[in-house]
Design a protein around this motif. Structure first.
Motif, mmCIF file in Angstrom:
data_model
loop_
_atom_site.group_PDB
_atom_site.id
_atom_site.type_symbol
_atom_site.label_atom_id
_atom_site.label_comp_id
_atom_site.label_asym_id
_atom_site.label_seq_id
_atom_site.Cartn_x
_atom_site.Cartn_y
_atom_site.Cartn_z
ATOM 1 N N GLY A 86 0.805 -1.209 0.000
ATOM 2 C CA GLY A 86 0.000 0.000 0.000
ATOM 3 C C GLY A 86 0.839 1.259 0.000
ATOM 4 N N THR A 87 0.161 2.395 0.114
ATOM 5 C CA THR A 87 0.801 3.708 0.113
ATOM 6 C C THR A 87 0.385 4.483 1.355
ATOM 7 N N TYR A 139 -4.448 0.501 -0.939
ATOM 8 C CA TYR A 139 -3.655 -0.710 -0.745
ATOM 9 C C TYR A 139 -4.136 -1.814 -1.686
ATOM 10 N N VAL A 140 -3.277 -2.817 -1.863
ATOM 11 C CA VAL A 140 -3.546 -3.940 -2.761
ATOM 12 C C VAL A 140 -3.414 -5.236 -1.974
ATOM 13 N N ALA A 151 -9.202 1.401 -2.291
ATOM 14 C CA ALA A 151 -8.857 2.816 -2.157
ATOM 15 C C ALA A 151 -9.911 3.524 -1.315
ATOM 16 N N PRO A 152 -9.516 4.575 -0.567
ATOM 17 C CA PRO A 152 -10.485 5.312 0.249
ATOM 18 C C PRO A 152 -11.546 5.992 -0.600
ATOM 19 N N THR A 153 -12.760 6.073 -0.064
ATOM 20 C CA THR A 153 -13.837 6.808 -0.729
ATOM 21 C C THR A 153 -14.213 8.057 0.069
ATOM 22 N N GLU A 154 -13.437 8.377 1.079
ATOM 23 C CA GLU A 154 -13.653 9.576 1.882
ATOM 24 C C GLU A 154 -12.287 10.102 2.326
ATOM 25 N N PRO A 185 3.960 2.173 -4.314
ATOM 26 C CA PRO A 185 4.243 0.769 -4.599
ATOM 27 C C PRO A 185 3.606 0.345 -5.902
ATOM 28 N N SER A 186 4.110 -0.740 -6.448
ATOM 29 C CA SER A 186 3.502 -1.338 -7.629
ATOM 30 C C SER A 186 2.133 -1.886 -7.274
ATOM 31 N N GLN A 187 1.216 -1.846 -8.235
ATOM 32 C CA GLN A 187 -0.116 -2.392 -7.993
ATOM 33 C C GLN A 187 -0.145 -3.900 -8.121
#
Length: 420
Positions: A86-87, A139-140, A151-154, A185-187
């Motif tokens: 993740g990031t 994050y993946v 991914a966040p939606t807020e 990071p790579s997905q």
């Protein structure tokens, strides 16, 4: 009192801090599965030093206290088959994307069980004095060969703050935002490193078995493109295959060989859990199919070790006199209680034999072949076009029976939601 306060400050300065944040998350399942995107809730603890100096490189830990999904009711996920990456967003005195990665470590996760993800770690080099906030972002989740992207939606609140003091000779103001930290990071954090397999077009000819007392006949290696259908989706794959024969009386013992290992094992596979079967297609003077089977894997296959497809064997009893052709056909993989069927998009003759009809042999046929639109079709009904329109992939039927079926089990679902 002053002395006590000084001691207290000396103890707490620089100690790691942890704080939990919770945020709505949209998770996208792997493509080709037909499952909808899902909104769940992610809960994360971020641990980082409370204080540091400019020029320090600090360790940061991301701990999932709740993932945004459960394992759906498809298949049990084995231990050590799931890896997160993740990031983490750094903001304030400096701006940076911090790459976070966790090991592929997890307990066995049953169908419908909560997803248990390992702690992710990363490092951040501090470049400016002031307050640096740390906020979890996308994050993946990689399960074997598939990725679920979340991914966040807020707007997510910071989970930790580092107070950065100026070091000797360091600036006290924030530098240009372009001075970011670690890259995103790579997905696809754990994509396969297995080599692609390719076969020269010259290998698409046919080996010919004559008479004259010869008993052993060697076929040509042919490149066969497959479409593998599993309970959770479809996958394209190409493999070089060779069919050989040994004559015994009026019949032939057949051996189907896969010439190279097509992929490293994405997980530990127990012994006797994988069994391949192929229908060899007859053409020319004869028609019908001959079943060839392989043994189950005799020993466990360790994660990262090459997956070797064993030789498949069967017996061909000719049902016609003349030149009979043998081509790779449908491949069936039984693995860990699931079945995957791989159908050739096109096939090619690997071996031609001069046969004599045997009582109770194959069904027999007209022996003719036709040409239409530049491609030859045997009486088996599959075009011998080769695989020029197929990119060589890193997986075949065995992978469809392991990585596809198992990896697909990480598809994201809201907690409690069940697959219809």
């Amino acid at each position: 009192m002053l002395t006590g306060a000084a001691v207290l400050l000396g103890v707490t300065a620089g100690q790691a801090q942890a704080a939990e944040v919770s945020y709505a998350t949209k998770c996208v399942p792997p493509s080709g599965i037909g499952l909808p995107d899902v909104i769940g809730t992610t809960k994360v603890d971020i641990t980082a030093p409370a204080t540091a100096k400019v020029g320090d490189t600090v360790d940061v830990v991301w701990k999932f206290t709740q993932a945004a999904s459960k394992n759906p009711d498809i298949i049990d996920l084995p231990a050590n088959s799931v890896q997160p990456s993740g990031t983490l967003k750094a903001a304030g005195a400096q701006t940076a994307d911090v790459a976070m990665t966790g090991p592929r470590e997890n307990p066995a996760i049953p169908k419908g069980g909560a997803m248990t993800l390992s702690d992710m770690k990363g490092t951040l080099k501090l470049t400016a004095a002031g307050q640096v906030t740390l906020t979890p972002d996308a994050y993946v989740v990689n399960a074997l060969s598939t990725d679920t992207k979340c991914a966040p939606t807020e707007t997510v609140q910071p989970a930790a703050t580092i107070t950065v003091t100026a070091g000797e000779g360091s600036p006290s103001t924030s530098p240009d935002p372009s001075q970011s930290g670690s890259p995103s990071p790579s997905q696809s954090p754990s994509s396969s490193t297995s080599p692609s397999v390719s076969v020269s077009p010259s290998a698409s000819g046919t080996g010919t078995g004559g008479d004259g007392g010869q008993t052993d006949f060697t076929g040509k290696v042919v490149d066969i493109p497959y479409t593998c259908a599993s309970p959770i989706g479809e996958k394209k794959a190409t493999s070089p295959i060779q069919i050989n024969a040994r004559k015994s009386g009026g019949s032939y013992g057949l051996t189907v060989q896969f010439k190279k290992s097509v992929m490293d094992s994405p997980i530990d596979i127990p012994a006797n859990k994988v069994k391949p079967t192929m229908q060899i297609v007859l053409g020319g003077s004869d028609e019908g199919t001959v079943k060839a089977e392989g043994p189950t894997n005799p020993a466990p296959i360790k994660q990262g070790a090459p997956i070797e497809i064993p030789d498949l064997t069967g017996t061909y009893k000719p049902g016609a006199t003349g030149e009979s052709t043998l081509s790779p056909g449908v491949l069936t993989i039984e693995a860990l209680g699931t079945t995957t069927t791989c159908t050739p998009d096109s096939t090619a003759v690997s071996l031609t034999l001069n046969t004599q009809e045997q009582a109770g042999g194959a069904s027999g046929g007209s022996g003719s072949s036709t040409t239409s639109g530049g491609s030859t079709t045997t009486s088996g009904g599959l075009a011998e076009t080769g695989s020029g329109d197929h990119a060589t992939l890193k997986a075949l039927g065995l992978v469809a029976g392991t990585a596809i079926l198992l990896g697909g089990a990480v598809f994201t679902f809201m907690p409690g939601r069940r697959l219809r």
